[in-house]
Design an enzyme around this catalytic site. Structure first.
Site, PDB file in Angstrom:
ATOM      1  N   LYS A 260       0.846  -1.181   0.000  1.00  0.00           N
ATOM      2  CA  LYS A 260       0.000   0.000   0.000  1.00  0.00           C
ATOM      3  C   LYS A 260       0.888   1.240   0.000  1.00  0.00           C
ATOM      4  CE  LYS A 260      -1.929   2.546   3.129  1.00  0.00           C
ATOM      5  NZ  LYS A 260      -1.739   3.835   2.418  1.00  0.00           N
TER       6      LYS A 260
ATOM      7  N   GLU B 294      10.362   1.078  10.364  1.00  0.00           N
ATOM      8  CA  GLU B 294      11.359   2.143  10.201  1.00  0.00           C
ATOM      9  C   GLU B 294      10.621   3.438  10.472  1.00  0.00           C
ATOM     10  OE1 GLU B 294      13.043   5.026   9.241  1.00  0.00           O
ATOM     11  OE2 GLU B 294      13.205   4.476   7.118  1.00  0.00           O
TER      12      GLU B 294
ATOM     13  N   CYS C 262      13.336  10.809   7.641  1.00  0.00           N
ATOM     14  CA  CYS C 262      13.316  10.194   8.972  1.00  0.00           C
ATOM     15  C   CYS C 262      14.647  10.405   9.678  1.00  0.00           C
ATOM     16  CB  CYS C 262      12.998   8.718   8.848  1.00  0.00           C
ATOM     17  SG  CYS C 262      13.961   7.911   7.572  1.00  0.00           S
TER      18      CYS C 262
ATOM     19  N   GLU D  46       9.636  15.167  16.433  1.00  0.00           N
ATOM     20  CA  GLU D  46       9.962  15.146  15.016  1.00  0.00           C
ATOM     21  C   GLU D  46       9.075  16.167  14.281  1.00  0.00           C
ATOM     22  OE1 GLU D  46       8.948  11.623  12.485  1.00  0.00           O
ATOM     23  OE2 GLU D  46      11.036  11.775  11.895  1.00  0.00           O
TER      24      GLU D  46
END
Ligand code: NAI
Ligand code: MG
Length: 511
Positions: free
Chosen positions: A203, A278, A312, A409
């Site tokens: 997906k 991840e 990331c 983040e």
């Protein structure tokens, strides 16, 4: 099917409006349906969703919106391909050859794919063309090389036995990917899965489904048998959750936010499904006074701003030794000020828009929080223009460790600069985070470089460089940045089971 040409010219004070689009061809949108069992089909529900161009906020195309019913069909196709199809019987070396052919087909269309990526994601065409796709090719070719080199061991166990291990594919892999590097994430996921002999239900992110669908077409053209790769675009709580919960899926590989990973982990618990994650980061980028400061400043700049800050592993906490702080920060601020924000198809553009309004709003919220908490906005901090999700490259100084902009983040072009004076204190502060994806150290002192590298709790440590990726080098997180590794030999592990076969060598049964 929608045909569309990008008309984006982002209003930008930092560059001329005349669009020099370099070598970008007009991206053609050819695939907008689900790809299941080698066929293109609409969603069972008949629904579609819009994917937009973040540079203009205009709809590019309507894409079939898969949900649980479509995932059901995709899993059936993937299971059949895994258990009885030609893929299950194919020699490993032939699998590798098909993967190499896929890489060649991608390379043959590299300009068009890069243009489609830039259109759907907003990243500069030049980045997609010269960074994302070459890295994707690297990953596919690297793992193609592994396909016929995955083998077990013979093991000298006690007694009169012959003991050996086999490394077998885990089965059907569910792969859920984000929008920040759409093509690259496809390659990082398909590469090890195909090399291992798995089949796939993927997906793509709802923000960026187009290039994944194009790659599925190229995989078919390369001769990868029907049902081996299935692509179901759609939303997380529907299509994504259906992949996680389906008993016909043996393993889920996910890249994205920690919040979604927690949901996935809970939902996968019933079946003890294999998971690799991840996730995000708040990576420390550490500059000692003895570093090559010009190189470190460029590293700090690229480390935060690459891909509009949507990485990331972004070096979002810049720790600068106090004796060079003022001089160094000046260089970093100057680089941010000069960074060209604008039309992704302009060859001069270094930074495009954020991927969507939700990300734009989140980042602007952090910028407001940084100001409210008393950090100094040394440059940037504002929207660019009034159309598209463009944000000025932003640097905050006088940041304290407890501020939200130093802890959470942001996933945007926002750098938090922190000051340090002592290495012990620096290591403690750098590690004082729930994340542990990446870190970097800039110094000319080789002993200090290795010693600090050893003490940082992060899956990747760069020394005197940043964002150096290679398909052969494992990548992944400590702590809440995830588990499991992608790339390198370790990246195969999540797609393999180890089987131990023990054979009696007693000859007494032989008449
Ligand atoms: P997300 O984690 O919600 O989305 C990533 C993927 O997961 C998408 O394909 C999405 O459709 C899918 N997903 C969402 N909910 C799901 C569910 N319940 N079950 C299964 N799949 C599901 O991330 P989002 O909302 O796009 O971004 C939020 C934040 O996450 C970003 O601001 C950033 O901080 C972080 N992020 C980190 C990334 C990384 O590379 N580690 C990539 C993208 C986002
Ligand atoms: Mg889009």
């Amino acid at each position: 099917m929608a045909q569309s040409k990008p008309t984006a010219v982002a209003p930008s004070p930092t560059q001329p409006q005349a669009g020099n689009r370099g070598t970008a061809p007009a991206p053609q949108i050819r695939q907008t349906q689900l790809f299941i069992g080698g066929q293109w089909r609409p969603a069972r529900s008949g629904r579609t969703f819009d994917t937009i161009n973040p540079a203009t906020e205009e709809t590019i195309a309507q894409v079939a919106e898969g949900d649980a019913a479509d995932v059901e069909t995709a899993v059936a196709a993937a299971r059949e391909a895994f258990e009885t199809g030609p893929w299950a019987r194919m020699d490993a070396r032939q699998r590798g050859r098909l993967m190499l052919r896929l890489a060649d087909l991608i390379e043959a269309e590299i300009d068009e794919l890069a243009a489609l990526e830039a259109l759907d994601n907003g990243k500069p065409f030049a980045d997609a063309r010269h960074i994302d796709i070459p890295l994707a090719l690297d990953a596919l070719r690297y793992y193609a090389g592994w396909a016929d080199k995955i083998h077990g061991q013979t093991i000298p166990i006690n007694g009169n036995y012959f003991c050996y291990t086999r490394r077998e594919p885990v089965g059907v892999a569910g792969q859920i990917i984000p929008w920040n590097f759409p093509i690259l994430m496809v390659a990082w996921k398909w590469g090890p899965a195909l090399a291992a002999g798995c089949t796939i239900v993927m997906k793509p992110a709802e923000q960026t489904p187009l290039t994944c669908l194009r790659l599925a077409r190229l995989a078919q053209k390369a001769g990868i048998p029907d049902g081996v790769i299935n692509v179901v675009p759609g939303f997380g709580p529907t299509a994504g959750a259906a992949i996680v919960k389906h008993p016909g899926i043996d393993k889920v590989a996910f890249t994205g936010s920690g919040e979604t990973a927690q949901i996935i982990m809970r939902q996968a618990a019933d079946q003890l499904k294999r998971l690799t994650f991840e996730l995000g980061g708040k990576s420390p980028n550490i500059v000692f006074a003895d570093a090559d400061l010009a190189a470190a400043a460029r590293g700090a700049h690229v480390g935060i701003h690459l891909n509009q800050g949507q990485c990331c592993c972004a070096g979002s906490r810049l720790f600068v030794e106090d004796s060079i702080h003022a001089e160094f920060v000046e260089q970093v601020v100057e680089l941010s000020r000069k960074r060209r924000v604008g039309d992704p198809f302009d060859a001069a553009t270094e930074q495009g828009p954020q991927v969507d309004r939700a990300q734009f709003d989140k980042i602007m919220g952090y910028i407001a929080a940084g100001k409210a908490e008393g950090a100094t906005c040394a440059t940037g901090g504002r929207r660019v223009g009034d159309r598209g999700f463009f944000i000025e490259p932003t640097v905050f100084t006088n940041v304290r460790d407890e501020m939200a902009i130093a802890r959470e983040e942001i996933f945007g072009p926002v750098l938090s600069v922190l000051k340090f004076s002592d290495t012990e204190e620096l290591v403690r502060r750098a590690n004082a985070t729930n994340f542990g994806l990446a870190a970097a150290i800039w110094t000319r002192d080789i002993a200090r470089a290795h010693s600090v590298a050893r003490r940082l709790r992060a899956g990747t440590v760069w020394v005197n460089c940043y964002d150096v990726f290679d398909a052969a080098a494992p990548f992944g997180g400590f702590k809440q940045s995830g588990f499991g590794r992608e790339l390198g030999e370790r990246g195969l592990d999540p797609y393999l089971e180890t089987k131990t076969v023990t054979v009696s060598l007693e000859e007494r049964h032989i008449p």
